[in-house]
Design an enzyme around this catalytic site. Structure first.
Site: not given
Length: 394
Positions: A226, A338
């Protein structure tokens, strides 16, 4: 000022200075406030609690601003809050770094306002009806305090829907941002575009963590999953990584990373970019017997709400299991979440399950968190959304 009275026993959150009161806690309203209007909040025993933004379209019906009854919520109040927030970040900005978060919503007593600085430009996210109602005043204050070249609206986040606000994006003040704004973070150059798409192409909340990880990568082979615009990839190359492989499903992310590689003079031979679904690519590496010294897993938000927690836990576990399987013995795994709905204890448990399924022993070396320009108020733990672990996988 219109008064909102809470149900008996529902004042605890306000007394503890938590900035949210949900609609179910409201007993009655003396008047008909507009959404975004500042109201006074009272207990069932007629004790003043706080001033707040009102919104009857949101589950968070009241966003608390001020607990001193003698204070007036006016332009001077907003100016003071903005000035304090900006002053607290000044030491973050220097010759090596010219981008950071200047205002972080509830953490800075301005619920629903996020201000990011990208070199000479500001990006605003306005996520509450209360902030939206005073937008023009806030812009004027920011211009006086910072003299930016331009201020751009990035208020297209889904959070605005919860406040019954339309998504918006566009120039708010000054010059329109160029196609690429050149920013620096820790001496590394990035070209970012804040005027197109939903994202800026760069996340400053991983600034400290990028440097912490980089210290473990000299002479190592690194896999950055990512990778987005290449924050971890570029920091590890700067630190002397022998080779970095970067994976992202977005063609634009890979293109941006390669562009940023060139800006910083890194050789393409030292870095390989792969456009692919990360989970699919990790399985390919496993089947090929490919091993890395360091693996970075920084996925998008898997749990946008608590209702998605079980599904997110399974996704995090499988991702980390695959990451462990392609690590050399004694290798380093930097893994992040997150998702605000996933707290650190839950995240550690997920990683423990992943290690068990992978048949690997794991040591925690460090815990990652968000940097100081994304502070967390003690009365608002929900603001602590970014967490991570630096692990040695045996």
């Amino acid at each position: 000022m219109i008064e909102v009275i809470l149900k008996k026993g529902k004042e605890k959150a306000a007394v503890l200075h938590h900035p949210w009161i949900f609609s179910g806690a409201l007993d009655r309203i003396k008047g008909k406030p507009e959404n975004g209007e500042v109201v006074s909040v009272w207990s069932a025993d007629k004790e003043f609690l706080a001033y707040a933004y009102f919104n009857d379209q949101s589950r968070v019906a009241l966003r608390l601003l001020e607990w001193n009854e003698n204070t007036t919520i006016d332009k001077d109040w907003y100016a003071e809050k903005l000035k304090n927030a900006i002053a607290a970040r000044q030491h973050v900005l220097n010759e090596e770094t010219n981008t950071c978060r200047l205002v972080f919503s509830e953490a800075d007593f301005l619920p629903g306002l996020i201000v990011d600085k990208y070199a000479d430009f500001l990006s605003l996210q306005i996520l509450s009806s209360g902030i939206d109602a005073v937008k023009e005043e806030l812009i004027e204050i920011l211009v006086n305090l910072l003299q930016p070249k331009g201020i751009f609206d990035k208020s297209d986040a889904g959070a605005r829907k919860h406040e019954n606000l339309a998504e918006g994006q566009g120039l708010l003040w000054g010059e329109h941002p160029p196609e690429f704004i050149e920013v620096k973070e820790s001496g590394i150059i990035y070209h970012i575009n804040i005027s197109e798409g939903q994202k800026s192409g760069f996340y400053c909340d991983q600034r400290d963590n990028r440097q912490i990880l980089a210290a473990y990568t000299k002479g190592k082979t690194v896999l950055d999953c990512f990778c987005y615009s290449g924050g971890f990839s570029l920091n590890t190359l700067k630190a002397g990584a022998a080779q970095v492989t970067s994976v992202d499903s977005s063609a634009l992310a890979i293109e941006t990373l390669q562009h940023n590689m060139g800006l910083n003079g890194f050789k393409q031979a030292d870095q390989f970019s792969i456009q692919s679904d990360v989970n699919k690519q990790l399985r390919i590496f496993k089947e090929e017997g490919k091993k890395f010294d360091v693996v970075v897993l920084d996925p998008p938000k898997y749990a946008p709400s608590r209702s998605a927690l079980d599904r997110a836990a399974r996704a995090y576990k499988d991702l980390n299991r695959l990451g462990m399987l392609i690590l050399e013995k004694g290798g380093i795994l930097a893994t992040f979440s997150c998702s605000g709905a996933v707290d650190m204890d839950t995240f550690k448990q997920i990683i423990a399950w992943a290690a068990l399924d992978a048949g690997r022993e794991v040591q925690i070396i460090k815990q990652f968190s968000q940097p100081e320009d994304h502070p967390v108020r003690m009365s608002f733990s929900e603001g602590e959304y970014l967490k991570g672990l630096l692990l040695r996988v045996l």
